[in-house]
Design an enzyme around this catalytic site. Structure first.
Site, PDB file in Angstrom:
ATOM      1  N   LYS A  53      59.173  40.232  18.210  1.00 51.70           N
ATOM      2  CA  LYS A  53      60.153  40.767  17.259  1.00 51.70           C
ATOM      3  C   LYS A  53      61.540  40.150  17.424  1.00 51.70           C
ATOM      4  O   LYS A  53      62.555  40.822  17.391  1.00 51.70           O
ATOM      5  CB  LYS A  53      60.244  42.303  17.362  1.00 51.70           C
ATOM      6  N   HIS A 115      54.355  34.278  22.951  1.00 45.59           N
ATOM      7  CA  HIS A 115      55.282  35.305  23.440  1.00 45.59           C
ATOM      8  C   HIS A 115      55.271  35.340  24.971  1.00 45.59           C
ATOM      9  O   HIS A 115      55.813  36.254  25.576  1.00 45.59           O
ATOM     10  CB  HIS A 115      54.877  36.690  22.927  1.00 45.59           C
ATOM     11  N   SER A 145      62.819  47.091  16.103  1.00 53.40           N
ATOM     12  CA  SER A 145      61.826  46.314  15.369  1.00 53.40           C
ATOM     13  C   SER A 145      60.445  46.434  16.028  1.00 53.40           C
ATOM     14  O   SER A 145      59.417  46.576  15.347  1.00 53.40           O
ATOM     15  CB  SER A 145      62.281  44.855  15.336  1.00 53.40           C
TER      16      SER A 145
END
Length: 301
Positions: A53, A115, A145
């Site tokens: 995010k 990520h 988020s």
């Protein structure tokens, strides 16, 4: 297994979080671990790394257009961004594994997203001296988020209410671990690894044209002013939100009725979520964990 009410697909039960070499993870990102770690990077591969995010889709799309926007317009309309820029460590059958999609990419350079915290990046990326673009997003907007994303994405663990989630975030009990460790360790890596370009979501929001220029200069790209303008327009939030190949609407594991994948794309939405006392507690905790004097985040633009 749960039958989802928004598609005929059978959704897997949500995974549980566990400690994986000191980082909170779920099986969807560790099940193919050995293959992911043995990924064979090529010297011209470009890795887009982020904490979840943080503007990942935004920058993936930007790079994809800068490299291939002119070359294959039909691919832009028929192949989702998730296939054009595979998510390296994702392993969520029956979907193809991210590592396999990356291996099969027909493009050169291959654009690959991750990520992973810096210590988990497959070593071939460093050995091949690949270019890496890291995107960071201020902690307050990231947690908001991430909360909405967790609500709508069945690959993420069950989450409690907002205040529980906020506490978990502060403690690093998130998929991919602590935001603080993630942004700091990647920032430290940048000091010793010259092929790392560290970007901020807030800078992108403030002036995407300038950030595209900086990206081009890092990547050695020389698009015309007209081409750059085309990219800048295409990656505007509202345009991406309308774009079926980019907005996540084709991804079955996400329930957009709960929350859209592309939600607001603004800085300082955290002000609509944090109470005064949550904000004070968060700021206090932030000061303890963000000791690096050279790494600065803006929580408003």
């Amino acid at each position: 297994w749960l039958r989802s009410n928004f598609s005929s697909e059978i959704l897997p039960a949500r995974p549980t979080l566990f400690d994986f070499h000191g980082v909170s993870m779920t099986k969807h990102f560790t099940d193919n671990w050995e293959n992911t770690q043995n990924f064979k990077a090529r010297p011209d591969d470009i890795l887009i790394a982020t904490y979840p995010k943080s503007g990942t889709t935004w920058v993936c799309y930007m790079l994809n257009l800068l490299y291939f926007g002119n070359m294959s317009p039909e691919r832009q309309k028929s192949v989702t961004l998730n296939e054009r820029v595979p998510f390296l460590e994702l392993c969520a059958p029956p979907r193809p594994k991210g590592k396999d999609l990356a291996d099969q990419l027909p493009t050169s350079p291959r654009l690959i997203k991750t990520h992973l915290p810096v210590q988990f990046v497959p070593k071939s990326f460093w050995e091949q001296r690949c270019r890496i673009v890291y995107v960071a997003h201020n902690s307050k907007d990231t947690v908001v988020s991430y909360y909405h994303f967790g609500r709508m994405n069945s690959l993420h663990p069950e989450l409690g209410d907002w205040s529980t989630f906020l506490q978990d975030f502060m403690e690093g009990k998130m998929v991919f671990g602590s935001w603080y460790k993630h942004v700091n360790s990647w920032w430290e890596k940048k000091q010793t690894y010259s092929k790392l370009h560290y970007m901020f979501y807030e800078d992108l929001t403030e002036d995407s044209g300038r950030e595209i220029d900086r990206l081009c200069s890092f990547l050695g790209l020389f698009p015309s002013a007209e081409e750059k303008e085309k990219v800048r327009a295409a990656v505007m939030f509202d345009n991406m939100k309308q774009n079926k190949m980019v907005n996540g609407s084709t991804v079955q594991i996400m329930n957009h009725d709960v929350s859209p994948f592309m939600r607001k794309g603004k800085v300082a939405d955290w002000k609509n979520h944090f109470t005064v006392s949550q904000n004070e507690r968060f700021d206090e905790d932030y000061k303890q964990k963000m000791k690096n004097p050279t790494l600065h985040f803006r929580t408003e633009v």
